[in-house]
Structures are given as C-alpha cells and as structure tokens.
Design a protein around this motif. Structure first.
Motif, mmCIF file in Angstrom:
data_model
loop_
_atom_site.group_PDB
_atom_site.id
_atom_site.type_symbol
_atom_site.label_atom_id
_atom_site.label_comp_id
_atom_site.label_asym_id
_atom_site.label_seq_id
_atom_site.Cartn_x
_atom_site.Cartn_y
_atom_site.Cartn_z
ATOM 1 N N ARG A 178 0.839 -1.201 0.000
ATOM 2 C CA ARG A 178 0.000 0.000 0.000
ATOM 3 C C ARG A 178 0.876 1.255 0.000
ATOM 4 N N TRP A 179 1.947 1.236 0.778
ATOM 5 C CA TRP A 179 2.849 2.385 0.847
ATOM 6 C C TRP A 179 3.604 2.568 -0.475
ATOM 7 N N TYR A 180 3.947 1.456 -1.115
ATOM 8 C CA TYR A 180 4.627 1.533 -2.415
ATOM 9 C C TYR A 180 3.728 2.200 -3.461
ATOM 10 N N GLN A 181 2.465 1.816 -3.504
ATOM 11 C CA GLN A 181 1.544 2.429 -4.449
ATOM 12 C C GLN A 181 1.388 3.922 -4.183
ATOM 13 N N ARG A 182 1.386 4.267 -2.916
ATOM 14 C CA ARG A 182 1.234 5.682 -2.567
ATOM 15 C C ARG A 182 2.458 6.495 -3.001
ATOM 16 N N LEU A 183 3.647 5.972 -2.727
ATOM 17 C CA LEU A 183 4.866 6.665 -3.135
ATOM 18 C C LEU A 183 5.007 6.699 -4.652
ATOM 19 N N GLN A 184 4.608 5.619 -5.298
ATOM 20 C CA GLN A 184 4.673 5.579 -6.758
ATOM 21 C C GLN A 184 3.772 6.645 -7.366
ATOM 22 N N GLN A 185 2.602 6.815 -6.799
ATOM 23 C CA GLN A 185 1.678 7.840 -7.283
ATOM 24 C C GLN A 185 2.218 9.247 -7.012
ATOM 25 N N ALA A 186 2.883 9.440 -5.868
ATOM 26 C CA ALA A 186 3.395 10.764 -5.513
ATOM 27 C C ALA A 186 4.592 11.169 -6.357
ATOM 28 N N THR A 187 5.361 10.190 -6.864
ATOM 29 C CA THR A 187 6.604 10.502 -7.572
ATOM 30 C C THR A 187 6.548 10.169 -9.053
ATOM 31 N N THR A 188 5.404 9.760 -9.568
ATOM 32 C CA THR A 188 5.344 9.213 -10.922
ATOM 33 C C THR A 188 5.799 10.200 -11.989
ATOM 34 N N ASP A 189 5.601 11.496 -11.786
ATOM 35 C CA ASP A 189 5.962 12.485 -12.808
ATOM 36 C C ASP A 189 7.353 13.070 -12.613
ATOM 37 N N LEU A 190 8.104 12.585 -11.633
ATOM 38 C CA LEU A 190 9.421 13.146 -11.340
ATOM 39 C C LEU A 190 10.507 12.376 -12.095
ATOM 40 N N PRO A 191 11.463 13.069 -12.704
ATOM 41 C CA PRO A 191 12.533 12.369 -13.441
ATOM 42 C C PRO A 191 13.345 11.416 -12.572
ATOM 43 N N SER A 192 13.459 11.722 -11.299
ATOM 44 C CA SER A 192 14.262 10.870 -10.408
ATOM 45 C C SER A 192 13.421 9.806 -9.715
ATOM 46 N N SER A 193 12.204 9.567 -10.198
ATOM 47 C CA SER A 193 11.298 8.629 -9.536
ATOM 48 C C SER A 193 11.919 7.245 -9.300
ATOM 49 N N PRO A 194 12.618 6.631 -10.269
ATOM 50 C CA PRO A 194 13.222 5.311 -9.997
ATOM 51 C C PRO A 194 14.202 5.338 -8.826
ATOM 52 N N LEU A 195 14.981 6.411 -8.722
ATOM 53 C CA LEU A 195 15.929 6.504 -7.610
ATOM 54 C C LEU A 195 15.206 6.712 -6.286
ATOM 55 N N LEU A 196 14.148 7.504 -6.294
ATOM 56 C CA LEU A 196 13.406 7.761 -5.061
ATOM 57 C C LEU A 196 12.753 6.486 -4.539
ATOM 58 N N LEU A 197 12.170 5.692 -5.422
ATOM 59 C CA LEU A 197 11.545 4.439 -5.000
ATOM 60 C C LEU A 197 12.596 3.437 -4.536
ATOM 61 N N ALA A 416 3.301 17.022 -0.603
ATOM 62 C CA ALA A 416 3.104 17.250 -2.044
ATOM 63 C C ALA A 416 3.943 18.425 -2.530
ATOM 64 N N TRP A 417 4.174 19.401 -1.667
ATOM 65 C CA TRP A 417 4.984 20.559 -2.037
ATOM 66 C C TRP A 417 6.479 20.237 -2.014
ATOM 67 N N LEU A 418 6.862 19.289 -1.143
ATOM 68 C CA LEU A 418 8.281 18.972 -0.986
ATOM 69 C C LEU A 418 8.819 18.018 -2.049
ATOM 70 N N TRP A 419 7.968 17.162 -2.633
ATOM 71 C CA TRP A 419 8.469 16.164 -3.588
ATOM 72 C C TRP A 419 9.229 16.793 -4.756
ATOM 73 N N PRO A 420 8.752 17.868 -5.388
ATOM 74 C CA PRO A 420 9.563 18.472 -6.471
ATOM 75 C C PRO A 420 10.919 18.967 -6.001
ATOM 76 N N TRP A 421 11.006 19.457 -4.746
ATOM 77 C CA TRP A 421 12.287 19.907 -4.227
ATOM 78 C C TRP A 421 13.226 18.728 -3.978
ATOM 79 N N VAL A 422 12.664 17.621 -3.511
ATOM 80 C CA VAL A 422 13.483 16.410 -3.351
ATOM 81 C C VAL A 422 13.995 15.942 -4.713
ATOM 82 N N ASP A 423 13.147 16.010 -5.715
ATOM 83 C CA ASP A 423 13.567 15.646 -7.062
ATOM 84 C C ASP A 423 14.737 16.515 -7.532
#
Length: 757
Positions: A178-197, A416-423
């Motif tokens: 459940r947590w994986y699906q949530r993180l995947q949805q939160a980071t799906t549009d970020l270029p660094s999404s594979p690294l974040l997951l 939601a505001w912090l994810w782009p900054w993490v990216d």
C-alpha cells in the motif's frame, strides 16, 4: 575469538573451491569432528567445522526440498506472495513463499499472464503451476540466477498454468504494498522517480541505461538500501536523541535508550525495504555494535571484523555466494583499517577535508581487486563519483527524502509541495548517471582477470599499507607481476558464442574491433540484445563494431537490433531483411576484416528472408575455417555441398540450433568438422540439439559445445592452435553445477521430448 573467526572465514573460502557437495554422511563426520575439537579447544578448526556444517546442512535441505518439489512438473502449490509483483507488459512476475508440503519455507519465482489487477503482496493463494529448475544465462560478469536462487532460498521457476483453478485463500494487502503504491503515485511524474523508490522501498525498477550509468560510475551501492543507508539512519537518530541527556538518567541507561531508539529506526527502514538481504546484514552488524558498546567496551578493529564476518556466515552460509556480501565486508575491512592506520584529526577543517579525500581514495583503490574479481572491470570515475555524491546524498538528499516520506505517511500537506524539491536534490545524480551511461569509455574492462590474480593484487595492497620495509615493496611488486603480464598480453582473435538462451549471437573479435552475427532473441518486452548482447560487447572490450549481420528475419536472431545501432552508430548493417533500413545486402559483406576473410556462401535472394534464406557466412582465419549457417535446413545444406564441394569447417555453429531438420550426416562428414558449437536454451521444449543430431556427432566423434551446458563460449584462435573456454567451467563456486544437476533430475524424468521440426 580471533581463531574461531579465522576458522569460519577459511572454511567459507575452502567451500567455494570444492568440486562437488559431499555426500550426506559427511554431515555426521563433521558433527563428530566438531565435538572432538570443542573438547580439545582447537578454536580455528572449530570455526572451520561450524561453517562447513552450516553450509552442508543448508545445501542438503535445499536439494531435498527441490527434488521433492520437482518430482511433478505440473502441481498445486499453496503459499503467499512476498515482495511487490513486477509487471512486464501483460505478464506479472512475483516471488511465492510455499507454506505447506515438503518445500515449506522456500520460494518460487512465478509468472502469471494478465493478472496484474488481482495480485498484491501478502495474499495467500493455491495455484496450479508448471515448474522447472533455475538455470543461468551464463556470460562473463553477468547476473547468476543459480547463485541468487541459493542465496534467497528459491527452488524453481514456473508459471501459473491454469488460472481457472487459482484460489485466493486469504485476501490481505500488505502495508508495504500500500505504501509503495502511494509513493509511486506521488513521484510518478518526477525524473528521479526510480531513484526515489529505490532509496525508500528498495524496489529498483531501473532502465538498462540507468543500470549502465550506475556501473560506469560505481555508484550502485548508493541506490541500493544497504549498510550505508541503514547506518545513516542509525547515526542520524543517535544524533537527534542527544537531548535525552537532560533526563538525568545514568550514562549507561542513556546509552541503551539511545541505541534502542536508533536500532528501532534502522529496523523500520529495513522493513520498508522488504528486509532485503543487505539490510538484514546491516542490522546484524548494528546489533553487534550495540552489544559491544553495552557489554564489551574494548574490542580491536580486526577482532570486531572477524566476529562480524563469522556471525554473518554462520547465520546464512549462502551469503558467501553474493558479490554484494564480499563488497560489503571488504568495504568494512578497508574502513576499519583506514581508521586504525589514519585516525581522524581532532581539529582543523582542512585536515579533516584531507582525511575525507584520503578515505575515499583508499576505499576506491582498495575495492579495485574486488571489482576485477566480480565484475571484470573498474570504473574510471569511481573516486570522483563517490567524492561528489556520497557526501551529497548522505548529508542532504537522502535525509530530505526520508523526511518527505515521513510527512507523506503522516498525510501532511507539505509532502506534495516537498516532492519536487526532493527531485531537484537528486537531479544532479540523474544527469551524472545519464551522461555516464552514454560513455562506455568510462568502464575499463579487464578482460576476465582470473580470481587468483585479483587475490594477489589485494595482498600487494595490504603489504604496501602495513609494511614500509623494502622487502614488503618488493613482494608487493612481485604479486602484481602476473596481473601486469595478463594485461600486457595481446588478446588476438577470438570467436564468442554469447549465451542468449534460445537464440543466436556470435561475435568475431580482434582486439577492440568486432563483427556481430545475429543479435539474440526477443519476446514481448524482453530483449536479449539489451539484456545480454550489449553488456557482453562492453565486457570483452569492443570499442568499434564494424558489421552487424542479421542472418534472417526471425525474432530469435534479430532481437532488438536497433539498440546495437544506437550503441554503435558507426556499425554497418548487413542483411536481406526487407524492413531493415539503411543496410547492405548479404552479398555485399566486405570480404576482409583485418586478417580474416569473410565469404557469403548463401543468402536470401532465392529463398527469401526466412530460415532457408539465412545469410551463411564462411570465415577463414590463420588457416582455420569457421561456418555460420544461420537456420538453414537439409536442402540448403545439400545445395551448399554441391556448390562448394571443397568446403570445410573446423568450427561449425550448428544450423537451426541443432534441430533434427538440419546437420545431416553428409553435411557434417564433408565439412570435416572438428568442433561443433550450438546456441540453445536449457529447460525449453525444443531441447536443442536434438537427440538425432547428438547421435550423429557422437558417431563422427565431433565434440559439442552447447551454451545451454557451457554458458558463453570463447575460442582463442592462433596460427598454431585453437583454445576453447567455457564460462561455466571458470565460475565460482565449482560445486554449483552439481547442485543444479541434482535439482534437474526429476524434471528430466518427466520431460516430453519435443517433435519440433
């Protein structure tokens, strides 16, 4: 303690070189020996026997469970989905923990077609499956599925053969899924999404380009949750709970409370990563550190390291088969050695900066022998990559990522505001990996350094660091002489039959130049070209690929050939396939390639681009003749014999993978074949080469080298001799093939011989 740890380590190394697994009664001999040695207090030999007992017992249980499970290829199994199912187009692949029967507690790797909507981690199923033993695609420096199966307790691979009979026994969706699906949805549009997951969940669903970038930069350890990350969590929590000193508790109580909080945080991070093996090893190490700090305050570096290695090997002896295990314990040894030899300066930021640079330099140089041993090469920018990104990720990017994950878990609006900054924090790493992936020159291939040369180079490094006497320097240089001689040797001409499974890809190599005949198979989203062929070309040091010959238009030969053109833009495509743009017809293949003569004997102008119209290439080199016939059948073989009555072939790649419709007796006799080569998959329905072809080869006393049995085949060609190397024969441990052979016996008994023409 030191003697016991040395005994365990020596027993581990000894076990890797045994030719086969000893019989069952040896287990009881080891038990009796251990009892006697404990009585006599021979601690070194006690450690040796302890490891061999653990190793032997683990292997015996694995073999017995596998043999019992594989007695019936088609059967019902009951178990639980562990880990997050992966999607490969319409195919779902997942690990299945058996919960009943003789294989209880072991894993299966299963595939299920069009089941992505119903599979979740934690579900309990009863499935009708078809199983087969785990078998490697064995290429130099490649991933070993057979070793991984022993490490993870995996008995077999298979697929759900009758979805209609599948029964969902217990429906639960794990918190991790459940947590994986949530993180995947939160980071799906970020270029660094594979690294974040990867850094939060341990799920490394990387593209081939990203894997290549990690290889070229030697930063794979940074994106795999391991000792570095678990140690970071442990250290950060220890620092954050410093205010506990204000409670007025006794110092010993404060230490225990801080340690327990840090261990709890590390345990939670390991659970988030699915308790992957590197995280489990890191947790064991941290528990040992905590225990030493609580009960045994004075323990030297070398004793701590030996105790840690012995504990890890006795907990799970199969970890010794993992390259990551040896990388981890070697890195820990190098770190402890550096801290002992060069203590951290007490003051001065410049001195500490120099100490940090020296630490990374020492670690980069010290891990070179391990990289040569397991990966047949080294990254030329390893030091620079680690100097830049290890501090950046450890001190800035990873803490920011984990803090954002915590806010996401708390449903904070800030997440939601912090994810782009993490990216943005990970964007420099993504760009660095992308640029490195496009530059193969950053990876220096060592062309298969033997294991003993890597060990000698490690000994040389240790002597140079420990001793300053002239004799130590001389001995170190003597240890490096075999390595220097190996690298100075001219590779000359080599013919490679790459192990691509049920398909074909043959490389003719001269130094850094090559001609590739066929590109391996493709099936759905799977491409052997990307998975095996391109890494192989890089592994053997191909810098310039001159020609790519596609024999005919079959997916087991063409693969995804545009990937080769993308990797080698200067390559000339030679084929009669009508849909292949910007290519030369087979008959226009240049007749010379350095000292080799290339002759096209047969093409698709008469029979079209399918099997019978395969581009047949004859190679003459140093007086040796090589024939690459593609997938021609008997009629085309007869035509070749009539058209070229003096045709001979010292080395023959069997036509059509050795099917019964090819390799006629007359064809083999007239060619005067000395060695037959074949590329085929093991545990496949075709079972190439066919029994009839093998009988013909036996009658003519022609030795057969088949990739299904030998892995990748390398042939060194010189004017005086031909020397053939098998990748399987040179791999460690030597007993691995005997284990797989026993697991395959039951499957072979029930196998139905294919009538495929």
């Amino acid at each position: 303690m030191t003697s016991l740890g040395l005994g365990v380590l020596f027993g581990c190394i000894l076990s890797l070189f045994l030719p086969m697994v000893p019989p069952f009664f040896v287990f009881f001999l080891l038990l009796l020996s251990l009892a006697l040695l404990l009585w006599r207090r021979c601690w070194f030999y006690c450690g040796l026997c302890l490891y061999l007992l653990s190793w032997h017992g683990t292997l015996l249980m694995h073999q017995q469970a596998g043999a019992a499970l594989l007695q019936d290829v088609q059967q019902q199994v009951e178990g639980q989905i562990i880990g997050i199912p992966r999607q490969h187009g319409p195919l779902s692949q997942f690990d299945f923990l058996v919960t009943s029967g003789s294989a209880k507690g072991y894993r299966l790797r299963l595939s299920w077609f069009q089941a992505s909507d119903i599979l979740q981690q934690g579900q309990h199923w009863q499935l009708s499956v078809r199983l087969k033993p785990v078998h490697d695609i064995s290429n130099p420096g490649g991933y070993s599925a057979e070793r991984a199966a022993l490490i993870h307790g995996q008995l077999a691979r298979g697929y759900v053969s009758d979805p209609a009979q599948a029964q969902l026994l217990h429906q639960t969706m794990g918190q991790r899924h459940r947590w994986y699906q949530r993180l995947q949805q939160a980071t799906t549009d970020l270029p660094s999404s594979p690294l974040l997951l990867a850094l939060t969940m341990g799920e490394r669903d990387f593209s081939p380009e990203l894997w290549q970038g990690l290889r070229h930069t030697s930063l794979g350890h940074l994106v795999a949750i391991s000792g570095l990350h678990i140690g970071l969590i442990y250290g950060w929590v220890l620092w954050l709970v410093i205010p506990i000193r204000w409670t007025g508790w006794l110092p010993a109580t404060q230490l225990r409370v801080r340690t327990m909080l840090a261990l709890s945080a590390a345990l939670g991070y390991a659970a988030l990563a699915g308790f992957a093996i590197p995280t489990v090893r890191a947790l064991i190490a941290l528990v040992l550190v905590a225990g030493v700090s609580w009960f045994y305050h004075r323990l030297s570096y070398h004793r701590f390291w030996l105790l840690l290695v012995a504990l890890l090997l006795l907990v799970q002896p199969m970890w010794a088969l993992s390259a990551s295990f040896w990388l981890s314990v070697s890195a820990v040894a190098l770190i402890l050695f550096y801290l002992w030899r060069f203590p951290m300066p007490d003051h001065g930021w410049l001195a500490r900066l120099k100490h940090l640079f020296g630490f990374h330099l020492w670690l980069s140089i010290g891990l070179i022998p391990i990289s040569l041993l397991f990966f047949d090469g080294i990254s030329l920018i390893s030091l620079l990559s680690n100097l830049i990104f290890v501090p950046w990720c450890s001190l800035v990017a990873i803490p920011a990522l984990l803090l954002t994950c915590l806010l996401e878990w708390l449903h904070a609006d800030w997440a939601a505001w912090l994810w782009p900054w993490v990216d943005l924090l990970f964007r420099p790493l993504v760009l660095w990996l992308d640029q490195a992936a496009q530059r193969p020159v950053l990876w220096w291939s060592a062309k298969g350094v033997p294991w003993f040369m890597a060990v000698l180079s490690m000994l040389a490094l240790v002597m140079l660091c420990l001793f300053r006497h002239r004799l130590a320097v001389i001995l170190a240089l003597l240890c490096l002489l075999p390595l220097a001689q190996h690298w100075s040797q001219d590779a000359g001409w080599r013919l490679h039959v790459i192990d691509v499974g049920q398909g074909l890809s043959v490389l003719l190599q001269y130094q850094q130049h090559g001609v590739l005949y066929d590109a391996g198979p493709r099936q759905g989203d799977f491409s052997a070209t990307r998975r095996y062929v391109l890494p192989y070309l890089q592994q053997v040091g191909i810098q310039q690929l001159h020609y790519l010959v596609l024999s005919h238009d079959d997916s087991d030969h063409t693969g995804t050939w545009p990937d080769i053109r993308q990797a080698f833009p200067e390559v000339t495509l030679v084929t009669d396939i009508p849909t292949a743009a910007a290519s030369l017809p087979c008959q226009q293949l240049p007749m010379t390639f350095f000292d080799a003569r290339l002759v096209v004997l047969h093409d698709g102008t008469e029979h079209g681009p399918r099997n019978d119209g395969s581009c047949v290439v004859w190679i003459e080199l140093h007086g040796w003749n090589i024939l690459l016939p593609g997938d021609i059948h008997r009629q085309q073989e007869q035509q070749l014999l009539q058209r070229y009555p003096d045709l001979t072939a010292d080395l023959l790649v069997l036509p059509h993978h050795g099917s019964n419709t090819s390799s006629s007796l007359a064809f083999l006799q007239q060619l005067q074949v000395r060695v037959a080569l074949n590329s085929a998959g093991r545990h496949r329905g075709f079972q190439h080469p066919s029994a009839q072809v093998q009988d013909r080869l036996d009658v003519l006393q022609i030795p057969l080298w088949n990739t299904a049995d030998h892995g990748a085949i390398q042939i060194a060609l010189s004017p005086d001799f031909v020397q053939i190397y098998s990748n399987r024969a040179s791999r460690l441990p030597f007993w691995l093939d005997s284990v797989q052979a026993k697991l395959s016996q039951s499957e072979q008994r029930v196998r139905i011989e294919s009538n495929e023409p």
